[in-house]
Design a protein around this motif. Structure first.
Motif: not given
Length: 417
Positions: A274-277, A146-152, A348-350, A119-126
């Motif tokens: 999508q579970l990322i932007q 082996d595999c990563v499922l990035p979630i924002e 890539k943008p993430t 789970v990746y943090p947002s830009g406003e992460d505390d």
């Protein structure tokens, strides 16, 4: 029957894990009315502060205890197929200790696949140091997963808001129940008051339910988890898979008209699901997997793949890069569902945004002293981490540069007679 071991690390990892186990119990209880299912949750670390000392300090300190817990869990498996690690990237425990456990699994169980839900943090992460924690963790994910499922977090928040807005506006119509089982805990083993992040965590739990459904239930075209890595990861470092879930609402009817079924496949490739932007339809696909549950036929899969192919950009050397799975048991409250996993350059943008946030701090050496006082943590750890992330971004840039080029067949193996 194959088994998997779930490793929950940090506050986020444990909260998502709790939702996963609770909803998994709900699924199995819905199928087997007489079954007795015990919820087995355990933790093997103590919660620490938000600096990323979990990797260098607490990981080493509790290494033997962690290994013992992992080995005991593995001993209960007759055919251990993979490890699932659930963690966040921004906090110190999830990123630091989480990636320490990842490397530990590679050392202790080198033949067992390692799937990571990050789970990746947002830009406003505390957590102000979350860019440091995330980039340090990225280096470990590049090297040991082996595999990563990035979630924002931002995407999860947007999805929950859209579901709530649709439910409150009354636009859902008579065919959709207002209480979406994707975000709701209704019917689960526990009847406690939901916490603020439960709806977001339930989306991740549903992702994991769909991902593991073939290992838990029968189907006409079941997909082993190791097949995902084998078919979707053509290059070792490019193992980040963009995930989407559909439908996000609970359909009331069981006999689904073809048009609505086709809409489910279209939604899986839309930006809103999508579970990322990200917008995968405007980026380059290396490969794609469709994991379908419920009353769906192989012919439905083939028809929709053929329908969608012209609008999707695949690399020239893998134009038929599809992997499909069918599980006959749908999620509770649904007649059918779809989890799409795409190895796509839209991730890539993430990574670019994460790099930019890291550099804003690192150029000023802000908050660096919190890390450098820890034994084994030196400044070159940061330079190596950002270099690893930059190299990853460049690999995606090289792939994007081939988009729109002529489609050529890959060279065939020449056999000398």
């Amino acid at each position: 029957m194959t088994q998997s071991v779930v490793v929950q690390v940090g506050q986020c990892g444990n909260q998502v894990g709790c939702r996963f186990w609770d909803l998994a119990l709900r699924e199995h209880a819905n199928v087997n009315k007489k079954g007795i299912y015990d919820e087995a949750l355990s933790s093997f670390f103590r919660n620490v502060d938000t600096r990323a000392v979990g990797h260098k300090l607490y990981g080493c300190q509790y290494r033997e205890n962690i290994v013992e817990k992992l080995r005991k869990a593995a001993e209960h498996c007759e055919c251990l197929q993979c490890f699932f690690i659930i963690h966040s990237m921004g906090g110190g425990t999830g990123s630091g200790l989480g990636t320490f456990v990842l490397k530990l699994l590679e050392d202790e169980f080198p033949e067992v696949y390692r799937f990571v839900t990050s789970v990746y943090p947002s830009g406003e992460d505390d957590v102000i140091t979350s860019p440091y924690n995330s980039v340090l963790a990225m280096k470990e994910l590049n090297e040991h997963a082996d595999c990563v499922l990035p979630i924002e977090n931002e995407s999860l928040f947007d999805i929950v808001n859209k579901i709530n807005q649709m439910a409150n506006s009354g636009k859902l119509g008579s065919t959709v129940k207002q209480n979406s089982l994707v975000t709701s805990s209704a019917g689960s083993a526990k009847t406690v008051q939901e916490k603020p992040f439960d709806a977001m965590n339930n989306i991740l739990a549903n992702l994991l339910l769909n991902l593991t459904s073939s290992a838990r239930f029968e189907g006409s075209l079941n997909m082993d988890l190791n097949e995902i890595s084998m078919n979707l990861v053509p290059f070792p470092r490019l193992h980040y898979l963009v995930s989407s879930l559909t439908p996000l609402y609970t359909l009331a009817d069981v006999n689904v008209p073809s048009r609505r079924l086709d809409q489910m496949f279209s939604d899986a490739f839309s930006r809103d699901h999508q579970l990322i932007q990200a917008d995968p339809k405007h980026s380059l696909y290396l490969a794609c997997a469709l994991l379908v549950r419920g009353n769906v036929q192989v012919s439905d899969l083939r028809r929709n793949i053929e329908r969608l192919k012209p609008s999707l950009h695949f690399v020239s050397w893998n134009q038929e890069g599809w992997k499909t799975g069918l599980c006959s048991v749908p999620p509770v409250g649904h007649s059918h569902s779809l989890l799409a996993l795409a190895n796509n350059t839209c991730v890539k943008p993430t990574f670019i945004e994460l790099k930019d946030r890291f550099m804003k701090l690192y150029k000023k050496k802000a908050h660096l002293h919190h890390y450098l006082h820890v034994d084994g943590m030196e400044q070159n750890c940061f330079s190596e981490a950002i270099s690893s992330l930059s190299d990853l971004i460049e690999e995606y840039n090289e792939l994007d540069a081939t988009k729109g080029g002529p489609r050529t067949d890959p060279s065939r193996l020449k056999i000398v007679v």
